[in-house]
Write a protein that holds these residues in place. Structure first.
Motif: not given
Length: 118
Positions: A73, A77, A83, A87, A90, A98, A103, A105-106, A109
């Motif tokens: 996490r 990435k 990524l 995911v 995670t 997620v 969430r 942060r992803y 990204d």
């Protein structure tokens, strides 16, 4: 080459395009994901040996896997594949959602990576 030759060759050409491109160097996220997969197998073996999951081996195996998940996490990435791997780890391959704490942060990204590509 005539039309019939092109039609015959099309499936072969498409298969070549569908082949995954191998990176020459593995990203840190990919290395962590490989370790996470190894720990998933270790955790599964621990729970297979103790279906109730009450032994120290189960708890220790889960703790080791979760530690690598946290590293995944937090790791930068470098591309969309990184990524996606983060995911997948995670969410345990989409078994879980997620978590709210990652969430955003992803999403950030992903936005950075696709910005200007569409």
């Amino acid at each position: 080459m005539n039309r019939r030759d092109l039609i015959k060759a099309a499936p072969v050409a498409l298969v070549g395009c569908a082949m995954p491109v191998q990176a020459e160097t593995e990203t840190p996220v990919a290395a962590l994901f490989r370790e996470w997969m190894r720990l998933c197998a270790e955790e599964a073996a621990a729970y297979a040996a103790d279906p109730e999951g009450e032994g120290q081996a189960c708890e220790a195996a889960t703790d080791r896997k979760l530690a690598v998940e946290r590293q995944l996490r937090d790791a930068p990435k470098l591309n969309l594949a990184d990524l996606g791997l983060a995911v997948m780890a995670t969410t345990e391959f989409s078994y879980f959602g997620v978590p709210c704490d990652v969430r955003d942060r992803y999403r950030a990204d992903a936005r950075v990576m696709v910005e200007g590509t569409v």
